[in-house]
Design an enzyme around this catalytic site. Structure first.
Site, mmCIF file in Angstrom:
data_model
loop_
_atom_site.group_PDB
_atom_site.id
_atom_site.type_symbol
_atom_site.label_atom_id
_atom_site.label_comp_id
_atom_site.label_asym_id
_atom_site.label_seq_id
_atom_site.Cartn_x
_atom_site.Cartn_y
_atom_site.Cartn_z
ATOM 1 N N HIS A 53 -29.022 48.692 -2.201
ATOM 2 C CA HIS A 53 -29.603 49.244 -3.434
ATOM 3 C C HIS A 53 -30.406 50.508 -3.123
ATOM 4 O O HIS A 53 -30.333 51.496 -3.846
ATOM 5 C CB HIS A 53 -30.557 48.233 -4.087
ATOM 6 C CG HIS A 53 -29.913 46.985 -4.607
ATOM 7 N ND1 HIS A 53 -30.347 45.724 -4.284
ATOM 8 C CD2 HIS A 53 -28.864 46.802 -5.459
ATOM 9 C CE1 HIS A 53 -29.618 44.818 -4.911
ATOM 10 N NE2 HIS A 53 -28.706 45.439 -5.631
ATOM 11 N N LYS A 85 -28.803 34.129 -15.437
ATOM 12 C CA LYS A 85 -28.761 34.099 -13.978
ATOM 13 C C LYS A 85 -30.071 33.509 -13.478
ATOM 14 O O LYS A 85 -31.135 34.080 -13.723
ATOM 15 C CB LYS A 85 -28.599 35.545 -13.475
ATOM 16 C CG LYS A 85 -27.781 35.674 -12.215
ATOM 17 C CD LYS A 85 -27.440 37.138 -11.977
ATOM 18 C CE LYS A 85 -26.820 37.354 -10.612
ATOM 19 N NZ LYS A 85 -26.440 38.742 -10.398
ATOM 20 N N ARG A 96 -19.520 49.154 -4.238
ATOM 21 C CA ARG A 96 -19.451 48.824 -2.815
ATOM 22 C C ARG A 96 -18.010 48.730 -2.341
ATOM 23 O O ARG A 96 -17.636 49.236 -1.309
ATOM 24 C CB ARG A 96 -20.165 47.495 -2.541
ATOM 25 C CG ARG A 96 -21.663 47.579 -2.717
ATOM 26 C CD ARG A 96 -22.279 46.224 -2.819
ATOM 27 N NE ARG A 96 -21.774 45.526 -4.000
ATOM 28 C CZ ARG A 96 -22.033 44.285 -4.302
ATOM 29 N NH1 ARG A 96 -22.769 43.565 -3.506
ATOM 30 N NH2 ARG A 96 -21.544 43.739 -5.404
ATOM 31 N N SER A 154 -27.291 40.301 -2.933
ATOM 32 C CA SER A 154 -28.542 39.535 -2.922
ATOM 33 C C SER A 154 -28.267 38.072 -2.571
ATOM 34 O O SER A 154 -29.059 37.444 -1.867
ATOM 35 C CB SER A 154 -29.226 39.651 -4.280
ATOM 36 O OG SER A 154 -29.519 41.014 -4.537
HETATM 37 N N1 COA Z 1 -26.212 46.879 -2.489
HETATM 38 C C1 COA Z 1 -26.360 45.568 -2.351
HETATM 39 N N2 COA Z 1 -26.071 44.678 -3.306
HETATM 40 C C2 COA Z 1 -25.621 45.148 -4.464
HETATM 41 C C3 COA Z 1 -25.432 46.510 -4.696
HETATM 42 C C4 COA Z 1 -25.756 47.393 -3.641
HETATM 43 N N3 COA Z 1 -25.647 48.701 -3.767
HETATM 44 N N4 COA Z 1 -24.957 46.670 -5.944
HETATM 45 C C5 COA Z 1 -24.842 45.442 -6.471
HETATM 46 N N5 COA Z 1 -25.244 44.525 -5.579
HETATM 47 C C6 COA Z 1 -25.244 43.065 -5.728
HETATM 48 C C7 COA Z 1 -26.422 42.561 -6.491
HETATM 49 O O1 COA Z 1 -27.504 42.314 -5.625
HETATM 50 C C8 COA Z 1 -25.867 41.295 -7.081
HETATM 51 O O2 COA Z 1 -25.833 40.304 -6.108
HETATM 52 P P1 COA Z 1 -25.838 38.777 -6.506
HETATM 53 O O3 COA Z 1 -24.756 38.548 -7.510
HETATM 54 O O4 COA Z 1 -25.581 38.145 -5.215
HETATM 55 O O5 COA Z 1 -27.197 38.532 -7.059
HETATM 56 C C9 COA Z 1 -24.412 41.635 -7.371
HETATM 57 O O6 COA Z 1 -24.109 42.686 -6.494
HETATM 58 C C10 COA Z 1 -24.172 42.054 -8.766
HETATM 59 O O7 COA Z 1 -25.037 43.112 -9.032
HETATM 60 P P2 COA Z 1 -25.028 43.844 -10.394
HETATM 61 O O8 COA Z 1 -23.650 44.170 -10.805
HETATM 62 O O9 COA Z 1 -26.026 44.951 -10.320
HETATM 63 O O10 COA Z 1 -25.462 42.746 -11.365
HETATM 64 P P3 COA Z 1 -26.831 42.398 -11.723
HETATM 65 O O11 COA Z 1 -26.780 41.009 -12.176
HETATM 66 O O12 COA Z 1 -27.805 42.705 -10.641
HETATM 67 O O13 COA Z 1 -27.131 43.387 -12.974
HETATM 68 C C11 COA Z 1 -26.912 44.164 -15.244
HETATM 69 C C12 COA Z 1 -26.219 43.538 -14.047
HETATM 70 C C13 COA Z 1 -28.316 43.611 -15.423
HETATM 71 C C14 COA Z 1 -27.050 45.663 -15.051
HETATM 72 C C15 COA Z 1 -26.015 43.893 -16.473
HETATM 73 O O14 COA Z 1 -25.716 42.526 -16.518
HETATM 74 C C16 COA Z 1 -26.693 44.281 -17.751
HETATM 75 O O15 COA Z 1 -26.710 45.450 -18.115
HETATM 76 N N6 COA Z 1 -27.296 43.273 -18.438
HETATM 77 C C17 COA Z 1 -28.045 43.492 -19.676
HETATM 78 C C18 COA Z 1 -27.190 43.113 -20.906
HETATM 79 C C19 COA Z 1 -26.194 44.197 -21.154
HETATM 80 O O16 COA Z 1 -26.543 45.298 -21.546
HETATM 81 N N7 COA Z 1 -24.924 43.874 -20.896
HETATM 82 C C20 COA Z 1 -23.864 44.862 -20.971
HETATM 83 C C21 COA Z 1 -23.273 45.020 -22.330
HETATM 84 S S1 COA Z 1 -22.614 43.496 -22.946
#
Ligand code: COA
Length: 160
Positions: A17, A41, A90, A128
């Site tokens: 990140h 989550k 990634r 994560s």
């Molecule tokens: N390095 C390391 N890990 C990374 C990464 C990086 N560069 N990018 C993503 N990841 C990991 C995250 O840590 C996470 O790991 P986990 O599943 O083991 O916890 C996984 O990849 C998924 O990450 P991400 O895609 O960022 O999902 P998230 O749950 O952290 O966030 C939101 C997603 C919050 C941005 C998205 O769900 C959202 O916008 N929610 C709000 C509601 C909304 O507007 N929805 C969209 C319209 S319906």
């Protein structure tokens, strides 16, 4: 002033990140790393703990701030005047989900654009969840997380 938000759960923030964040900070005037309250989550760390660890990990990035939000990311972006959503890619496996998310967000508000940044290959496999698994099995997470996260999580684990 171009404001970008980098939304996610950051449970916890990783070096992957941070790599994305550092690149975004070099492109945009201000980057807000936005921790989502995600009811679906189950969190490992509380939102307050995540924010505290992010703050401690981004002290070297002058134009980055931390915030939290509930509800739709796009509504939060509109509220704070952000024009860009940053998402990290990634591996190819991230692509399908990210494409869908970005197109959904465009359909909700076309004025806010998603910009994808890639991580360095050495961070491609980090998530994560893998960090939590390594930690729970007494493995060494120091290579994958910023120093303040390493110190906090190893101390927290020692106390459970
Ligand atoms: N390095 C390391 N890990 C990374 C990464 C990086 N560069 N990018 C993503 N990841 C990991 C995250 O840590 C996470 O790991 P986990 O599943 O083991 O916890 C996984 O990849 C998924 O990450 P991400 O895609 O960022 O999902 P998230 O749950 O952290 O966030 C939101 C997603 C919050 C941005 C998205 O769900 C959202 O916008 N929610 C709000 C509601 C909304 O507007 N929805 C969209 C319209 S319906």
């Amino acid at each position: 002033m171009k404001i970008a938000i980098y939304p996610g759960s950051f449970d916890p923030i990783t070096k992957g990140h941070l790599d994305i964040l550092k690149n975004a900070a070099g492109i945009f005037d201000k980057v807000i790393i936005a921790v989502a309250h995600n009811g679906q989550k189950k969190g490992f760390l509380s939102v307050e703990e995540r924010v505290k660890l992010i703050k401690a990990s981004i002290q070297h990035l002058d134009n980055v701030e931390v915030d939290t939000f509930e509800g739709l990311t796009i509504e939060y972006a509109k509220r704070i005047g952000a024009e860009v959503l940053i998402r990290g890619l990634r591996a190819v496996s991230d692509f399908e989900y990210e494409m869908q998310l970005s197109q959904t967000n465009s359909a909700l508000c076309d004025d806010i654009k998603t910009v994808f940044l890639t991580t360095k290959p050495k961070y491609n496999f980090i998530s994560s969840s893998t960090i939590k698994e390594i930690l729970n099995n007494n493995g060494d997470i120091s290579k994958f997380v910023p120093e303040p996260v390493y110190e906090y999580l190893t101390k927290k684990k020692g106390n459970v």
